[in-house]
Write a protein that holds these residues in place. Structure first.
Motif, PDB file in Angstrom:
ATOM      1  N   UNK A   1       0.862  -1.316  -0.004  1.00  0.00           N
ATOM      2  CA  UNK A   1      -0.179  -0.026   0.027  1.00  0.00           C
ATOM      3  C   UNK A   1       0.887   1.278   0.155  1.00  0.00           C
ATOM      4  N   UNK A   2       2.097   1.305   0.438  1.00  0.00           N
ATOM      5  CA  UNK A   2       2.962   2.306   0.555  1.00  0.00           C
ATOM      6  C   UNK A   2       2.882   3.073   2.114  1.00  0.00           C
ATOM      7  N   UNK A   3       2.673   2.115   3.073  1.00  0.00           N
ATOM      8  CA  UNK A   3       2.434   2.563   4.497  1.00  0.00           C
ATOM      9  C   UNK A   3       3.606   3.520   4.491  1.00  0.00           C
ATOM     10  N   UNK A   4       4.870   3.017   4.498  1.00  0.00           N
ATOM     11  CA  UNK A   4       6.029   3.671   4.635  1.00  0.00           C
ATOM     12  C   UNK A   4       6.406   5.073   4.122  1.00  0.00           C
ATOM     13  N   UNK A   5       5.748   5.488   3.190  1.00  0.00           N
ATOM     14  CA  UNK A   5       5.667   6.589   2.676  1.00  0.00           C
ATOM     15  C   UNK A   5       4.792   7.766   3.311  1.00  0.00           C
ATOM     16  N   UNK A   6       3.869   7.456   4.102  1.00  0.00           N
ATOM     17  CA  UNK A   6       2.794   8.404   4.593  1.00  0.00           C
ATOM     18  C   UNK A   6       3.283   9.390   5.606  1.00  0.00           C
ATOM     19  N   UNK A   7       2.643  10.169   5.781  1.00  0.00           N
ATOM     20  CA  UNK A   7       3.011  11.389   7.062  1.00  0.00           C
ATOM     21  C   UNK A   7       2.978  10.841   8.072  1.00  0.00           C
ATOM     22  N   UNK A   8       3.800  10.910   9.116  1.00  0.00           N
ATOM     23  CA  UNK A   8       3.603  10.518  10.507  1.00  0.00           C
ATOM     24  C   UNK A   8       2.264  11.265  11.249  1.00  0.00           C
ATOM     25  N   UNK A   9       1.946  12.380  11.144  1.00  0.00           N
ATOM     26  CA  UNK A   9       0.971  13.181  11.612  1.00  0.00           C
ATOM     27  C   UNK A   9       0.006  13.646  10.690  1.00  0.00           C
ATOM     28  N   UNK A  10      -1.079  12.895  10.612  1.00  0.00           N
ATOM     29  CA  UNK A  10      -2.325  13.066   9.811  1.00  0.00           C
ATOM     30  C   UNK A  10      -3.562  13.570  10.692  1.00  0.00           C
ATOM     31  N   UNK A  11      -3.328  14.610  11.449  1.00  0.00           N
ATOM     32  CA  UNK A  11      -4.575  14.730  12.271  1.00  0.00           C
ATOM     33  C   UNK A  11      -4.792  16.102  12.056  1.00  0.00           C
ATOM     34  N   UNK A  12      -6.052  16.417  12.114  1.00  0.00           N
ATOM     35  CA  UNK A  12      -6.797  17.808  11.887  1.00  0.00           C
ATOM     36  C   UNK A  12      -6.716  18.493  13.098  1.00  0.00           C
TER      37      UNK A  12
END
Length: 166
Positions: free
Chosen positions: A95-106
């Motif tokens: 899926x590419x989980x290693x490339x997502x941002x660490x903080x995806x909060x609003x």
């Protein structure tokens, strides 16, 4: 020089060094891959509302804690099989989980409604590294990254539910 010897000379001078370089370069990349299953230690998942993330699972300690619909907090021991962990590792890689941002909060002030929004915190732990992603359900960032993180969290929840039903 004959035409045939020119081609052989060209092949030896250009193509063979290129092939050797490719083997050297890619073998080093594969050897130093950042997240390998051989170095895998555990998965940690916490989810709920930001002020009370009571639902938790840790594959290292096998501790599973969840809140029922009636509001009871249940603590259980749940062991995932090695095949389940391998599946989750490969799925995250695919899926590419290693490339997502660490903080995806609003940020609370940028939310359109005052309703409570679920938050997920997923950590893959390895011997030398770990990857932690915190995701709000209403995250407004890059949709591809949100989808990758949400899909990985859903896969972990699905494997936990499958293991619980066994």
């Amino acid at each position: 020089m004959q035409d045939r010897t020119k081609r052989i000379f060209l092949g030896l001078c250009i193509i063979v060094p290129f092939i050797i370089y490719c083997v050297y370069y890619y073998s080093a990349m594969i050897k130093n891959a950042p997240f390998r299953f051989t170095d895998f230690e555990s998965i940690e998942l916490s989810y709920g509302f930001p002020d009370s993330m009571l639902n938790q699972y840790n594959s290292k300690t096998h501790h599973y804690q969840y809140l029922t619909k009636s509001g009871d907090l249940i603590q259980d021991t749940l062991k995932l099989r090695n095949d389940d962990l391998l599946y989750l590792h490969r799925k995250a890689q695919e899926i590419g989980f290693w490339n997502v941002d660490n903080d995806m909060t609003t940020a609370p002030e940028s939310r359109t409604s005052q309703a409570k929004v679920p938050r997920y915190k997923l950590t893959f732990n390895y011997k030398e590294k770990s990857k932690t992603v915190t995701l709000d359900a209403d995250y407004q960032g890059v949709q591809k990254m949100k989808d990758a993180a949400k899909t990985t969290v859903d896969e972990v929840l699905q494997i936990i539910a499958t293991a619980k039903s066994r």
